[in-house]
Structures are given as C-alpha cells and as structure tokens.
Motif scaffolding. Structure first.
Motif, PDB file in Angstrom:
ATOM      1  N   PRO A  45      -5.311  59.659 -64.944  1.00 63.37           N
ATOM      2  CA  PRO A  45      -6.773  59.523 -64.908  1.00 63.37           C
ATOM      3  C   PRO A  45      -7.472  60.630 -65.684  1.00 63.37           C
ATOM      4  N   ILE A  46      -8.713  60.363 -66.022  1.00 61.93           N
ATOM      5  CA  ILE A  46      -9.572  61.396 -66.599  1.00 61.93           C
ATOM      6  C   ILE A  46      -9.938  62.391 -65.503  1.00 61.93           C
ATOM      7  N   ILE A  47      -9.844  63.674 -65.811  1.00 59.98           N
ATOM      8  CA  ILE A  47     -10.126  64.732 -64.834  1.00 59.98           C
ATOM      9  C   ILE A  47     -11.516  65.278 -65.111  1.00 59.98           C
ATOM     10  N   HIS A  48     -12.382  65.195 -64.118  1.00 58.16           N
ATOM     11  CA  HIS A  48     -13.754  65.691 -64.242  1.00 58.16           C
ATOM     12  C   HIS A  48     -13.822  67.136 -63.755  1.00 58.16           C
ATOM     13  N   LEU A  49     -14.468  67.964 -64.535  1.00 58.34           N
ATOM     14  CA  LEU A  49     -14.615  69.385 -64.210  1.00 58.34           C
ATOM     15  C   LEU A  49     -16.067  69.650 -63.845  1.00 58.34           C
ATOM     16  N   PHE A  50     -16.262  70.155 -62.632  1.00 58.28           N
ATOM     17  CA  PHE A  50     -17.604  70.457 -62.142  1.00 58.28           C
ATOM     18  C   PHE A  50     -17.856  71.959 -62.193  1.00 58.28           C
ATOM     19  N   ASP A  51     -19.106  72.320 -62.122  1.00 65.60           N
ATOM     20  CA  ASP A  51     -19.512  73.716 -62.256  1.00 65.60           C
ATOM     21  C   ASP A  51     -18.884  74.567 -61.159  1.00 65.60           C
ATOM     22  N   SER A  52     -18.188  75.631 -61.566  1.00 58.66           N
ATOM     23  CA  SER A  52     -17.588  76.635 -60.664  1.00 58.66           C
ATOM     24  C   SER A  52     -16.540  76.040 -59.728  1.00 58.66           C
ATOM     25  N   GLN A  53     -16.020  74.874 -60.059  1.00 57.27           N
ATOM     26  CA  GLN A  53     -14.983  74.253 -59.238  1.00 57.27           C
ATOM     27  C   GLN A  53     -13.640  74.404 -59.946  1.00 57.27           C
ATOM     28  N   ALA A  54     -12.720  75.164 -59.336  1.00 54.04           N
ATOM     29  CA  ALA A  54     -11.412  75.390 -59.936  1.00 54.04           C
ATOM     30  C   ALA A  54     -10.467  74.254 -59.550  1.00 54.04           C
ATOM     31  N   LEU A  55      -9.759  73.729 -60.538  1.00 53.75           N
ATOM     32  CA  LEU A  55      -8.786  72.664 -60.321  1.00 53.75           C
ATOM     33  C   LEU A  55      -7.429  73.138 -60.812  1.00 53.75           C
ATOM     34  N   VAL A  56      -6.401  72.858 -60.007  1.00 55.29           N
ATOM     35  CA  VAL A  56      -5.034  73.214 -60.371  1.00 55.29           C
ATOM     36  C   VAL A  56      -4.366  71.979 -60.963  1.00 55.29           C
ATOM     37  N   LEU A  57      -3.844  72.130 -62.169  1.00 61.87           N
ATOM     38  CA  LEU A  57      -3.171  71.043 -62.860  1.00 61.87           C
ATOM     39  C   LEU A  57      -1.670  71.237 -62.779  1.00 61.87           C
ATOM     40  N   GLY A  58      -0.957  70.133 -62.655  1.00 63.25           N
ATOM     41  CA  GLY A  58       0.494  70.180 -62.590  1.00 63.25           C
ATOM     42  C   GLY A  58       1.055  68.843 -62.134  1.00 63.25           C
ATOM     43  N   ARG A  59       2.202  68.894 -61.502  1.00 65.13           N
ATOM     44  CA  ARG A  59       2.812  67.677 -60.968  1.00 65.13           C
ATOM     45  C   ARG A  59       2.189  67.386 -59.605  1.00 65.13           C
ATOM     46  N   SER A  60       1.201  66.494 -59.610  1.00 66.86           N
ATOM     47  CA  SER A  60       0.452  66.256 -58.380  1.00 66.86           C
ATOM     48  C   SER A  60      -0.173  64.877 -58.414  1.00 66.86           C
ATOM     49  N   ARG A  61      -0.778  64.499 -57.315  1.00 71.80           N
ATOM     50  CA  ARG A  61      -1.487  63.225 -57.236  1.00 71.80           C
ATOM     51  C   ARG A  61      -2.785  63.263 -58.037  1.00 71.80           C
ATOM     52  N   LEU A  62      -3.269  64.453 -58.311  1.00 74.96           N
ATOM     53  CA  LEU A  62      -4.490  64.576 -59.101  1.00 74.96           C
ATOM     54  C   LEU A  62      -4.267  64.105 -60.537  1.00 74.96           C
ATOM     55  N   THR A  63      -3.154  64.519 -61.127  1.00 74.88           N
ATOM     56  CA  THR A  63      -2.863  64.194 -62.524  1.00 74.88           C
ATOM     57  C   THR A  63      -1.999  62.954 -62.678  1.00 74.88           C
ATOM     58  N   HIS A  64      -1.368  62.490 -61.583  1.00 73.10           N
ATOM     59  CA  HIS A  64      -0.432  61.359 -61.626  1.00 73.10           C
ATOM     60  C   HIS A  64       0.789  61.673 -62.479  1.00 73.10           C
TER      61      HIS A  64
END
Length: 209
Positions: A45-64
């Motif tokens: 999926p497309i990952i949306h980045l919001f103001d001052s919100q840190a997102l961890v990328l890797g092998r996860s359900r977020l990135t599929h």
C-alpha cells in the motif's frame, strides 16, 4: 482456515476513507523504475506520512512486506510540516537501507527530498517520496504590507524606511479621564495653566485682578 484480515493503509479511518498525509511513500514495483499510480495494482500500500508522526518501516503489516531477510524495524521516517521535509533514520544494524542508491548505515539519518527513492533492501522494496495536496496549503502572510513595501524600497535606494501603522482613533473623553487619574496633564489643562501667567511673569487671573 479463514484468510488473514486485511490491514487498511496508514491514515485510513473506520469508514475506510484514507486521510491524506502531507507526504506519501509510493511503492515501486520490482523491476520497474516508476512508481505505481494505482494503489490497487500492487500488494504494497501507499504509506501516508503525517506531521510529526514517526512510522517504522520494515517487515510488517504496515508495508505488507514478508521478506524474512528484512528487519521488522528497518528504518524510521518522520515528516515535518513546518520545515516541509521528511527525515529517515536507519534502525537495523544488520543491513542498511538505500536512498537514491546510497547506503544509509546505522545509526545515521538524512533528510529526504521530493522525488527521492528509498529502498529498504538493496534494489528491493522501493518507495518514492511524493508531496500531497495537504502540504500545499497556503501559508499565512508573516509581514504586513508596509514592511513589504519598505523592503522593496531598501532594494531600490539602499535605505530602509519603516512606517509604523497609524493607531485607531481613541475615545478622547476616556483618554482625558485616564490621564487625569494617572497624574498627567492633558493639552487643555496645560493651556489653562499657561493662561494664568502674564507677560511680566506674574500670576494673573482672567479678570485682571
């Protein structure tokens, strides 16, 4: 066995509507150089980045991403609306992430620009940083028109002439009452005081007594 529950993309509300971030990380299909325009054409999926919100990328359900060679905490991205930038920090010590083909080693971080390509693994799991319409909100004007015109005059003549804006008219009766309470004389009081002195310097009265 029931199929695994689908995870909505970041920024999705309970109704399934995706709230737009100020930046997005658009996935790039393996073997292609351009980002996927239609999110339904990729499993990531497309990952949306919001103001001052840190997102961890890797092998996860977020990135599929299910690559077992990829760390669950590969990198962290944080967007800033004030500086209009995105910062990526490397979290994994085993293998680096890549920004525009250059490795990003632990524990370093760097600032991403619009159009930069981020690979969570060398030549794999690529994303392109894009700006959304939420980041194109018109900024408030920080300087009044008189200061802006003075800046233009400085560029033409080399001198800066700032004119203070005129103050709104005040209530004369209220100002007179306030000045008397504070022990100061109004212009009318000063005239009255000066009229009691004659040309000889002696105190006179209006009747000449």
């Amino acid at each position: 066995m029931a199929p695994p529950e689908a995870v909505p993309p970041t920024g999705a509300s309970a109704s399934g509507v995706v709230n737009q971030g100020i930046f997005i990380l658009r996935p790039v299909e393996e073997g292609k150089k351009e980002a996927v325009v239609d999110d339904s054409l990729t499993v990531r999926p497309i990952i949306h980045l919001f103001d001052s919100q840190a997102l961890v990328l890797g092998r996860s359900r977020l990135t599929h991403i299910r690559d077992i060679e990829l760390s669950r905490q590969q990198a962290r991205v944080t967007a800033s609306a004030s500086s209009e930038t995105v910062e990526i920090a490397q979290l994994s010590k085993q293998q680096p992430s890549y920004v525009n083909g250059h490795p990003l080693l632990y524990p370093w971080s760097r600032t991403l620009m619009v159009g930069d390509t981020v690979c969570l693994k060398k030549n794999q799991h690529a994303y392109i940083l894009e700006r959304t319409t939420a980041a194109l909100v018109r900024k408030p004007v920080l300087a009044p028109l008189d200061i802006a015109s003075a800046a233009c005059k400085k560029r033409r003549t080399g001198t800066l002439d700032l004119q203070t804006p005129s103050s709104p008219p005040s209530n004369s009766s209220g100002a007179k009452k306030k000045s008397r309470q504070s022990g100061q004389f109004t212009p009318v009081d000063l005239v009255k005081q000066l009229n009691i002195f004659g040309s000889s310097g002696k105190i006179t009265t209006p009747g000449g007594v």
